[in-house]
Design a protein around this motif. Structure first.
Motif, PDB file in Angstrom:
ATOM      1  N   VAL A  60       0.726  -1.017  -0.031  1.00  0.00           N
ATOM      2  CA  VAL A  60      -0.072   0.104   0.117  1.00  0.00           C
ATOM      3  C   VAL A  60       0.930   1.354  -0.195  1.00  0.00           C
ATOM      4  O   VAL A  60       1.372   1.587   0.627  1.00  0.00           O
ATOM      5  CB  VAL A  60      -1.149  -0.063   1.413  1.00  0.00           C
ATOM      6  CG1 VAL A  60      -0.987   1.445   1.110  1.00  0.00           C
ATOM      7  CG2 VAL A  60      -1.653  -1.074   1.321  1.00  0.00           C
ATOM      8  N   ASP A  61       0.812   1.998  -0.873  1.00  0.00           N
ATOM      9  CA  ASP A  61       1.279   3.604  -1.116  1.00  0.00           C
ATOM     10  C   ASP A  61       0.486   4.431  -0.699  1.00  0.00           C
ATOM     11  O   ASP A  61      -0.756   4.804  -1.277  1.00  0.00           O
ATOM     12  CB  ASP A  61       1.959   3.301  -2.356  1.00  0.00           C
ATOM     13  CG  ASP A  61       3.249   1.786  -3.086  1.00  0.00           C
ATOM     14  OD1 ASP A  61       4.076   1.578  -1.728  1.00  0.00           O
ATOM     15  OD2 ASP A  61       3.554   2.059  -3.429  1.00  0.00           O
ATOM     16  N   VAL A  62       0.907   5.704  -0.763  1.00  0.00           N
ATOM     17  CA  VAL A  62      -0.293   7.224  -0.520  1.00  0.00           C
ATOM     18  C   VAL A  62       0.835   8.048  -1.153  1.00  0.00           C
ATOM     19  O   VAL A  62       1.704   8.160  -1.413  1.00  0.00           O
ATOM     20  CB  VAL A  62       0.049   7.488   0.901  1.00  0.00           C
ATOM     21  CG1 VAL A  62      -0.558   9.157   0.931  1.00  0.00           C
ATOM     22  CG2 VAL A  62      -0.421   6.479   1.454  1.00  0.00           C
ATOM     23  N   LEU A  63      -0.231   8.602  -2.027  1.00  0.00           N
ATOM     24  CA  LEU A  63       0.053   9.098  -3.485  1.00  0.00           C
ATOM     25  C   LEU A  63      -0.437  11.027  -3.011  1.00  0.00           C
ATOM     26  O   LEU A  63      -1.426  11.192  -3.015  1.00  0.00           O
ATOM     27  CB  LEU A  63      -0.326   8.512  -4.774  1.00  0.00           C
ATOM     28  CG  LEU A  63      -0.386  10.221  -5.834  1.00  0.00           C
ATOM     29  CD1 LEU A  63       1.319  10.120  -6.401  1.00  0.00           C
ATOM     30  CD2 LEU A  63      -0.944   9.525  -7.273  1.00  0.00           C
ATOM     31  N   GLY A  86      -1.550  -2.170  -3.796  1.00  0.00           N
ATOM     32  CA  GLY A  86      -1.098  -3.004  -4.820  1.00  0.00           C
ATOM     33  C   GLY A  86      -1.565  -4.616  -4.320  1.00  0.00           C
ATOM     34  O   GLY A  86      -2.028  -4.776  -3.912  1.00  0.00           O
ATOM     35  N   GLU A  87      -0.762  -5.017  -4.969  1.00  0.00           N
ATOM     36  CA  GLU A  87      -0.843  -7.397  -4.657  1.00  0.00           C
ATOM     37  C   GLU A  87       0.367  -7.305  -3.916  1.00  0.00           C
ATOM     38  O   GLU A  87       1.366  -7.110  -4.462  1.00  0.00           O
ATOM     39  CB  GLU A  87      -1.555  -7.519  -5.764  1.00  0.00           C
ATOM     40  CG  GLU A  87      -2.086  -7.818  -6.747  1.00  0.00           C
ATOM     41  CD  GLU A  87      -2.270  -8.308  -8.448  1.00  0.00           C
ATOM     42  OE1 GLU A  87      -1.263  -8.725  -8.326  1.00  0.00           O
ATOM     43  OE2 GLU A  87      -2.756  -7.595  -9.443  1.00  0.00           O
ATOM     44  N   PRO A  88       0.092  -7.814  -3.409  1.00  0.00           N
ATOM     45  CA  PRO A  88       1.569  -8.106  -2.720  1.00  0.00           C
ATOM     46  C   PRO A  88       2.198  -9.497  -2.671  1.00  0.00           C
ATOM     47  O   PRO A  88       1.273 -10.591  -3.478  1.00  0.00           O
ATOM     48  CB  PRO A  88       0.938  -8.278  -1.103  1.00  0.00           C
ATOM     49  CG  PRO A  88      -0.054  -7.847  -0.636  1.00  0.00           C
ATOM     50  CD  PRO A  88      -0.494  -7.622  -2.090  1.00  0.00           C
ATOM     51  N   VAL A  89       3.527  -9.581  -3.183  1.00  0.00           N
ATOM     52  CA  VAL A  89       4.227 -11.020  -2.910  1.00  0.00           C
ATOM     53  C   VAL A  89       5.057 -11.272  -2.597  1.00  0.00           C
ATOM     54  O   VAL A  89       5.410 -10.463  -1.412  1.00  0.00           O
ATOM     55  CB  VAL A  89       4.807 -10.374  -4.728  1.00  0.00           C
ATOM     56  CG1 VAL A  89       5.875 -11.094  -4.820  1.00  0.00           C
ATOM     57  CG2 VAL A  89       4.282  -9.229  -5.365  1.00  0.00           C
ATOM     58  N   VAL A 146      -0.961   8.050 -13.630  1.00  0.00           N
ATOM     59  CA  VAL A 146      -0.761   6.945 -14.685  1.00  0.00           C
ATOM     60  C   VAL A 146       0.996   6.451 -14.037  1.00  0.00           C
ATOM     61  O   VAL A 146       1.102   5.098 -14.389  1.00  0.00           O
ATOM     62  CB  VAL A 146      -0.924   7.776 -16.068  1.00  0.00           C
ATOM     63  CG1 VAL A 146      -0.484   6.444 -16.517  1.00  0.00           C
ATOM     64  CG2 VAL A 146      -2.008   8.172 -15.910  1.00  0.00           C
ATOM     65  N   ALA A 147       1.681   7.160 -14.404  1.00  0.00           N
ATOM     66  CA  ALA A 147       3.537   6.735 -14.098  1.00  0.00           C
ATOM     67  C   ALA A 147       3.241   5.834 -12.854  1.00  0.00           C
ATOM     68  O   ALA A 147       3.786   4.546 -12.927  1.00  0.00           O
ATOM     69  CB  ALA A 147       4.007   8.102 -14.494  1.00  0.00           C
ATOM     70  N   VAL A 148       2.827   6.822 -11.871  1.00  0.00           N
ATOM     71  CA  VAL A 148       3.005   5.675 -10.439  1.00  0.00           C
ATOM     72  C   VAL A 148       2.742   4.753 -10.283  1.00  0.00           C
ATOM     73  O   VAL A 148       3.071   4.091 -10.025  1.00  0.00           O
ATOM     74  CB  VAL A 148       2.642   6.815  -9.396  1.00  0.00           C
ATOM     75  CG1 VAL A 148       2.696   5.673  -7.888  1.00  0.00           C
ATOM     76  CG2 VAL A 148       3.333   7.918  -9.067  1.00  0.00           C
ATOM     77  N   ARG A 149       1.261   4.407 -11.195  1.00  0.00           N
ATOM     78  CA  ARG A 149       0.718   2.967 -11.254  1.00  0.00           C
ATOM     79  C   ARG A 149       1.439   1.914 -12.213  1.00  0.00           C
ATOM     80  O   ARG A 149       1.011   0.733 -11.833  1.00  0.00           O
ATOM     81  CB  ARG A 149      -0.977   3.707 -12.003  1.00  0.00           C
ATOM     82  CG  ARG A 149      -1.887   4.242 -10.242  1.00  0.00           C
ATOM     83  CD  ARG A 149      -3.229   3.956 -10.745  1.00  0.00           C
ATOM     84  NE  ARG A 149      -4.587   4.429  -9.728  1.00  0.00           N
ATOM     85  CZ  ARG A 149      -4.306   5.604  -9.200  1.00  0.00           C
ATOM     86  NH1 ARG A 149      -3.422   6.453  -9.529  1.00  0.00           N
ATOM     87  NH2 ARG A 149      -5.021   6.021  -8.196  1.00  0.00           N
TER      88      ARG A 149
END
Ligand code: PXL
Length: 250
Positions: free
Chosen positions: A172-175, A186-189, A217-220
């Motif tokens: 999980v990120d914060v933008l 996101g999906e944890p790996v 868009v670039a960050v995603r």
């Protein structure tokens, strides 16, 4: 077709998983032509860092001048800055560094101290995309009690174009962008091989900006790329410590 030129200004990781080596692999994987300005040479492997040699500021400047004098750089990623004078140097060139992404590298995953907050401080007021992890963000705002969204807002207020605080929880990120804070899930790996994931993320953002993506868009896209590279390297057994990502897994 001629690829867009992207520049990394960062440290060398002799183990090949992080730093300049991760950056150049990311650039190549995502379709950019990579150039590099080395700020420090680290002796390291997957177990840790055994020596750091900062490159003298005049040699860093000479590399920067050589690249920018000849190659049409359209995006720049800054990673490890081993010397505050190099931070000042990069900041003084910031107007000529388009689509600037700054990964304020302070501590390696292994715990080794790679740089001081003072080295990256001159860049925090520049219009860059800033990509600290949660611990780096806390160190930069010098207040560990702030929540992650508060840290992102505080850092964005210093002058960044956008701030992405990574790893607030797993995947999980914060933008923070244009006054709005978003949570990116996101999906944890499930993998121990995560050495160089921060370097890879900021480099992937730089490439996507070079290709013309708007910042969110670039960050995603970069987050998706890191997930794929983590998943692609899950089964790799390289070194006795946390191994590298598979940058060519897609
Ligand atoms: O991931 C941070 C980082 C950046 N740059 C270099 C590194 C590391 C982590 O090990 O070695 C050179």
């Amino acid at each position: 077709m001629t690829p867009p030129v992207v520049l990394t200004i960062a440290g060398s990781d002799s183990g090949g998983g992080a730093g300049i080596q991760a950056d150049l692999k990311t650039f190549a994987a995502l379709g950019a032509y990579g150039t590099s300005v080395v700020t420090a040479v680290t002796a390291q492997n997957t177990l840790g860092v055994t020596a750091i040699h900062p490159i003298p500021v005049d040699v860093v400047a000479a590399q920067l001048e050589a690249v920018l004098a000849d190659l049409p750089v359209v995006a720049v990623k800054v990673g490890m800055i081993g010397d505050p004078a190099v931070g000042e140097l990069i900041a003084s060139w910031a107007d000529r560094l388009p689509n600037l992404v700054v990964d304020p590298v302070l501590v390696a995953t292994s715990g080794a101290r790679l740089a001081e907050t003072a080295s990256v401080a001159p860049l925090l007021t520049r219009p860059c995309v800033l990509t600290p992890n949660r611990l780096e963000a806390a160190a930069l705002v010098s207040n560990p009690d702030l929540s992650v969204p508060e840290m992102a807002e505080h850092l964005a207020g210093l002058g960044a174009r956008a701030v992405v605080v990574t790893g607030s929880e797993l995947a999980v990120d914060v933008l923070r962008f244009e006054g709005v804070t978003e949570t990116l899930r996101g999906e944890p790996v499930d993998t121990a091989n995560n050495h160089g994931s921060g370097c890879t993320f900021s480099s992937a953002i730089a490439v996507r900006l070079a290709l013309g993506d708007p910042v969110p868009v670039a960050v995603r896209a970069a987050k998706r790329y890191v997930t794929d590279a983590l998943a692609g390297g899950r089964e790799w057994r390289l070194g006795a410590g946390p191994g590298p990502l598979n940058h060519f897994a897609f």
